[in-house]
Design a protein around this motif. Sequence first.
Motif, short mmCIF file in Angstrom:
data_model
loop_
_atom_site.label_atom_id
_atom_site.label_comp_id
_atom_site.label_asym_id
_atom_site.label_seq_id
_atom_site.Cartn_x
_atom_site.Cartn_y
_atom_site.Cartn_z
N VAL A 32 0.66 -1.05 0.10
CA VAL A 32 0.58 0.07 -0.17
C VAL A 32 1.12 1.46 0.18
CG1 VAL A 32 -2.24 -1.01 1.30
CG2 VAL A 32 -0.09 0.00 2.45
N LYS A 76 -4.91 4.33 -5.72
CA LYS A 76 -3.94 4.31 -4.40
C LYS A 76 -3.33 5.47 -5.02
CE LYS A 76 -2.59 3.32 -0.18
NZ LYS A 76 -2.94 3.90 1.40
N GLN A 120 -10.13 0.39 -6.83
CA GLN A 120 -9.51 1.22 -5.66
C GLN A 120 -7.89 1.62 -7.09
OE1 GLN A 120 -6.99 0.93 -2.38
NE2 GLN A 120 -7.50 -0.52 -2.06
N GLN A 129 1.72 5.08 -7.91
CA GLN A 129 0.29 5.18 -7.73
C GLN A 129 0.24 3.51 -8.01
OE1 GLN A 129 -2.88 6.94 -10.52
NE2 GLN A 129 -0.90 8.06 -10.76
#
Length: 217
Positions: free
Chosen positions: A150, A214, A212, A206
């Motif tokens: 992440v 991120k 999604q 990213q």
Amino acid sequence: MQEKEMNLPNQSVFFQKQELRKKIKALLKDYCKDKEQIKNDAIKVKKSFLNSKLYKDSEIIFAYSSTNLELSLDEIILEGMRSGKRIALPKSNLSPSMSFYFLDNHIELQKQLVTGAYGIREPRDYLPCADKAIMSEQVAFIVPALAFSVSGERLGHGKGYYDFYFDKILKGQRFHPLLKSLVGICYDFQLLDFVPVESHDVPVSQIITPKQIKKIY
């Protein structure tokens, strides 16, 4: 994916990476059996990427030919060609070296590709080299990986091609403009809280999954 599934043994980073690669490959083999699901995932990711500021601001897209265990980039590549973007794909040289080559937007994609190392589709020899164009400020660079964290760290396939390529360009610079152009595309279960990294590993700015986007920096 439950966090406990990704617990890693107390080993060196090399063996941690090897262990995680095995886990992710097993999950990919199972997940990619559902052809309708992976097709829908590719459509969702394509929509997110094409709507991104990175794509809209770019003139050149550095991408790759997906394998059957990677989220397909074919529709992103085709749409980029239709829109007049310059698309560059990698071709392996002597391990672990590679170069990127521009596709011809006026020729059918599959006619410009040939099966190369590791069974991956690569640009044909007659296409022009794109390596010098990577220094353009209007570049979007899609980086392959088995998993991303992440915070943008990348777990590659272990061959070292991208590590070697980025090392040539970045020369250890952690604030190089190219870093803002690096984007990871993957299935949702490939986005993890943590992946083991080494000092030479280069993070992406990213990550786009079917569910999604991120943005990291």
